[in-house]
Design a protein around this motif. Structure first.
Motif, PDB file in Angstrom:
ATOM      1  N   LEU A 100       9.826  -2.267  11.966  1.00 36.11           N
ATOM      2  CA  LEU A 100       8.314  -3.113  11.412  1.00 36.11           C
ATOM      3  C   LEU A 100       9.228  -3.217   9.793  1.00 36.11           C
ATOM      4  CD1 LEU A 100       5.101  -1.561  13.058  1.00 36.11           C
ATOM      5  CD2 LEU A 100       6.246  -3.779  13.971  1.00 36.11           C
ATOM      6  N   ASP A 101       9.156  -4.255   9.135  1.00 35.81           N
ATOM      7  CA  ASP A 101       9.079  -4.921   7.721  1.00 35.81           C
ATOM      8  C   ASP A 101       7.523  -3.839   6.938  1.00 35.81           C
ATOM      9  OD1 ASP A 101       9.847  -5.432   5.389  1.00 35.81           O
ATOM     10  OD2 ASP A 101       8.746  -7.228   5.877  1.00 35.81           O
ATOM     11  N   ALA A 102       7.313  -3.840   6.018  1.00 39.39           N
ATOM     12  CA  ALA A 102       6.222  -3.169   5.581  1.00 39.39           C
ATOM     13  C   ALA A 102       5.548  -4.343   4.760  1.00 39.39           C
ATOM     14  CB  ALA A 102       6.892  -1.907   4.278  1.00 39.39           C
ATOM     15  N   ASP A 103       6.321  -4.670   3.070  1.00 42.42           N
ATOM     16  CA  ASP A 103       4.899  -5.615   2.568  1.00 42.42           C
ATOM     17  C   ASP A 103       5.011  -7.337   3.749  1.00 42.42           C
ATOM     18  OD1 ASP A 103       5.315  -4.154   0.240  1.00 42.42           O
ATOM     19  OD2 ASP A 103       7.271  -4.624  -0.023  1.00 42.42           O
ATOM     20  N   GLY A 104       4.394  -7.802   3.821  1.00 43.21           N
ATOM     21  CA  GLY A 104       4.240  -9.133   4.362  1.00 43.21           C
ATOM     22  C   GLY A 104       3.357  -8.674   6.114  1.00 43.21           C
ATOM     23  N   VAL A 105       4.402  -7.608   6.223  1.00 41.02           N
ATOM     24  CA  VAL A 105       3.797  -6.993   7.832  1.00 41.02           C
ATOM     25  C   VAL A 105       3.235  -6.045   8.075  1.00 41.02           C
ATOM     26  CG1 VAL A 105       4.951  -6.589   9.910  1.00 41.02           C
ATOM     27  CG2 VAL A 105       6.238  -8.307   8.654  1.00 41.02           C
ATOM     28  N   LEU A 106       3.325  -5.184   7.221  1.00 40.27           N
ATOM     29  CA  LEU A 106       2.279  -3.772   7.344  1.00 40.27           C
ATOM     30  C   LEU A 106       1.603  -3.248   5.925  1.00 40.27           C
ATOM     31  CD1 LEU A 106       4.656  -0.792   8.465  1.00 40.27           C
ATOM     32  CD2 LEU A 106       2.841  -1.843   9.349  1.00 40.27           C
ATOM     33  N   LEU A 107       1.166  -3.854   5.214  1.00 41.29           N
ATOM     34  CA  LEU A 107       1.099  -3.739   3.701  1.00 41.29           C
ATOM     35  C   LEU A 107       0.699  -5.413   3.163  1.00 41.29           C
ATOM     36  CD1 LEU A 107       3.280  -0.625   2.665  1.00 41.29           C
ATOM     37  CD2 LEU A 107       1.479  -0.144   3.399  1.00 41.29           C
ATOM     38  N   ASP A 108      -0.333  -5.230   2.230  1.00 43.16           N
ATOM     39  CA  ASP A 108      -1.038  -6.251   1.930  1.00 43.16           C
ATOM     40  C   ASP A 108      -0.343  -6.137  -0.180  1.00 43.16           C
ATOM     41  OD1 ASP A 108      -1.663  -8.351   0.324  1.00 43.16           O
ATOM     42  OD2 ASP A 108      -3.847  -7.676   1.026  1.00 43.16           O
ATOM     43  N   TYR A 109       1.258  -6.740  -0.077  1.00 44.03           N
ATOM     44  CA  TYR A 109       1.534  -6.508  -1.236  1.00 44.03           C
ATOM     45  C   TYR A 109       1.148  -7.579  -2.417  1.00 44.03           C
ATOM     46  CZ  TYR A 109       5.490  -7.206  -4.911  1.00 44.03           C
ATOM     47  OH  TYR A 109       6.037  -7.415  -5.898  1.00 44.03           O
ATOM     48  N   SER A 110       1.055  -9.040  -2.365  1.00 44.62           N
ATOM     49  CA  SER A 110       0.630 -10.279  -2.466  1.00 44.62           C
ATOM     50  C   SER A 110      -0.970  -9.308  -3.403  1.00 44.62           C
ATOM     51  CB  SER A 110      -0.380 -10.989  -2.179  1.00 44.62           C
ATOM     52  OG  SER A 110      -0.491 -12.313  -2.783  1.00 44.62           O
ATOM     53  N   THR A 111      -1.838  -8.111  -2.906  1.00 44.44           N
ATOM     54  CA  THR A 111      -3.101  -8.030  -3.465  1.00 44.44           C
ATOM     55  C   THR A 111      -2.750  -6.824  -4.181  1.00 44.44           C
ATOM     56  OG1 THR A 111      -4.628  -8.614  -1.740  1.00 44.44           O
ATOM     57  CG2 THR A 111      -5.123  -7.064  -3.053  1.00 44.44           C
ATOM     58  N   ALA A 112      -1.432  -6.292  -3.854  1.00 44.63           N
ATOM     59  CA  ALA A 112      -1.004  -5.138  -5.161  1.00 44.63           C
ATOM     60  C   ALA A 112      -0.281  -5.898  -6.275  1.00 44.63           C
ATOM     61  CB  ALA A 112       0.191  -4.110  -4.391  1.00 44.63           C
ATOM     62  N   TYR A 113      -0.101  -7.320  -6.032  1.00 42.45           N
ATOM     63  CA  TYR A 113       0.975  -7.998  -6.925  1.00 42.45           C
ATOM     64  C   TYR A 113      -0.669  -7.830  -8.208  1.00 42.45           C
ATOM     65  CZ  TYR A 113       3.492 -11.329  -8.800  1.00 42.45           C
ATOM     66  OH  TYR A 113       4.847 -12.239 -10.425  1.00 42.45           O
ATOM     67  N   ALA A 114      -1.208  -8.246  -7.687  1.00 46.07           N
ATOM     68  CA  ALA A 114      -2.550  -8.680  -8.520  1.00 46.07           C
ATOM     69  C   ALA A 114      -2.489  -7.708  -9.076  1.00 46.07           C
ATOM     70  CB  ALA A 114      -3.604  -9.513  -8.450  1.00 46.07           C
ATOM     71  N   HIS A 115      -2.605  -6.746  -8.531  1.00 43.52           N
ATOM     72  CA  HIS A 115      -3.461  -5.298  -9.202  1.00 43.52           C
ATOM     73  C   HIS A 115      -2.480  -4.476 -10.289  1.00 43.52           C
ATOM     74  CE1 HIS A 115      -7.386  -4.405  -7.466  1.00 43.52           C
ATOM     75  NE2 HIS A 115      -6.224  -5.366  -6.174  1.00 43.52           N
ATOM     76  N   ALA A 116      -1.443  -4.759 -10.263  1.00 39.00           N
ATOM     77  CA  ALA A 116       0.228  -4.660 -10.654  1.00 39.00           C
ATOM     78  C   ALA A 116      -0.281  -5.562 -12.208  1.00 39.00           C
ATOM     79  CB  ALA A 116       1.526  -4.818 -10.732  1.00 39.00           C
ATOM     80  N   TRP A 117      -0.334  -7.108 -12.406  1.00 37.31           N
ATOM     81  CA  TRP A 117      -0.496  -8.104 -13.409  1.00 37.31           C
ATOM     82  C   TRP A 117      -1.356  -7.005 -14.005  1.00 37.31           C
ATOM     83  CZ3 TRP A 117       2.031 -12.119 -14.212  1.00 37.31           C
ATOM     84  CH2 TRP A 117       1.562 -12.678 -16.018  1.00 37.31           C
ATOM     85  N   ALA A 118      -3.147  -6.781 -13.351  1.00 36.67           N
ATOM     86  CA  ALA A 118      -3.953  -6.437 -14.529  1.00 36.67           C
ATOM     87  C   ALA A 118      -3.660  -4.838 -15.090  1.00 36.67           C
ATOM     88  CB  ALA A 118      -5.407  -6.069 -13.566  1.00 36.67           C
ATOM     89  N   LYS A 119      -3.316  -4.088 -14.682  1.00 28.93           N
ATOM     90  CA  LYS A 119      -2.102  -3.007 -14.871  1.00 28.93           C
ATOM     91  C   LYS A 119      -1.417  -3.083 -16.435  1.00 28.93           C
ATOM     92  CE  LYS A 119       0.406   1.243 -14.291  1.00 28.93           C
ATOM     93  NZ  LYS A 119       1.129   1.815 -13.194  1.00 28.93           N
ATOM     94  N   ALA A 120      -1.026  -4.182 -15.813  1.00 25.05           N
ATOM     95  CA  ALA A 120       0.023  -4.334 -17.399  1.00 25.05           C
ATOM     96  C   ALA A 120      -0.719  -4.989 -17.803  1.00 25.05           C
ATOM     97  CB  ALA A 120       1.088  -5.309 -16.512  1.00 25.05           C
ATOM     98  N   PHE A 121      -1.556  -5.901 -17.902  1.00 24.23           N
ATOM     99  CA  PHE A 121      -1.962  -7.312 -19.181  1.00 24.23           C
ATOM    100  C   PHE A 121      -3.869  -6.754 -19.081  1.00 24.23           C
ATOM    101  CE2 PHE A 121       1.941  -9.052 -17.189  1.00 24.23           C
ATOM    102  CZ  PHE A 121       2.541  -9.154 -18.434  1.00 24.23           C
ATOM    103  N   GLY A 122      -4.105  -6.490 -18.413  1.00 18.96           N
ATOM    104  CA  GLY A 122      -6.386  -5.605 -18.502  1.00 18.96           C
ATOM    105  C   GLY A 122      -6.827  -6.757 -17.968  1.00 18.96           C
TER     106      GLY A 122
END
Length: 207
Positions: free
Chosen positions: A12-34
């Motif tokens: 199994l692949d991880a991102d997009g199959v097991l894990l919600d990378y898209s939601t995590a991406y938004a939180h990475a944006w918030a971490k970087a830019f507040g």
């Protein structure tokens, strides 16, 4: 995590199959830019299209990339229903292995992330992510010889052994790369891992 024989392995692949990378991406944006970005298109395949963010360059791009650190790769949330789907497969006697296109430096973080979420994954294999005529995951799949390889990115199904069932997880349709003549090279297509697990376990051969 399971004593199932190697001949009953599902990769199994991880991102997009097991894990919600898209939601995590938004939180990475918030971490970087507040600021957590607003949702722009809930059906977009790529995170940059899903969220109301701009394309970056220079110092802002470097700042954003720095947010994809050990903590990021250790804390990506599960896709709804994916943990349960994996347990259904394991309960049916399958051994699950994750094959993920990820930097070697974050392999342990990926394994830790999956374990903390309760995924019954026996092993994590990381590969290069560059696509070409042959999937960067093809060598790992050939060595593992699973019954099934499930991934949400069509180019990662290129050049896999013919004996391996190629399951494409379609997920979000907006701007998806999962289109065109190569779709005919996959063996089955499913909206998510739950749908795949239900279909796979209903097959006459599964009984």
């Amino acid at each position: 995590m399971t004593n199932s024989p190697k001949g009953k392995t599902i990769a199994l692949d991880a991102d997009g199959v097991l894990l919600d990378y898209s939601t995590a991406y938004a939180h990475a944006w918030a971490k970087a830019f507040g600021t957590l970005p607003a949702l722009r298109d809930p059906d977009a395949y790529w995170p940059i299209d899903r969220w109301a963010v701009e394309r970056l360059s220079g110092e802002r791009l470097a700042t954003f990339r720095a947010a994809f650190d050990e903590a990021f790769w250790s804390t990506i949330p599960a896709i709804e229903g994916a943990v349960e789907a994996c347990h259904r497969l394991v309960d049916a006697g399958y051994r699950l292995v994750c094959i993920s296109a990820l930097d070697d430096a974050f392999a342990a973080a990926r394994q830790r992330n999956l374990e903390m979420l309760g995924f019954p994954i026996a092993d994590v294999i990381v590969t290069d992510g560059e696509t070409g005529d042959v999937s960067p995951k093809a060598l790992a799949v050939a060595k593992l010889r699973p019954l099934v390889f499930a991934d949400d990115y069509l180019p990662y199904h290129r050049g896999l052994p013919a004996a391996v069932h190629k399951a494409l997880i379609l997920r979000a349709p907006g701007g998806s790369p999962n289109v065109g003549n190569e779709l005919a090279d996959t063996d089955s297509q499913h909206v998510d891992l739950c749908a795949f697990a239900s279909w796979w376990l209903r097959r006459p051969q599964a009984r």
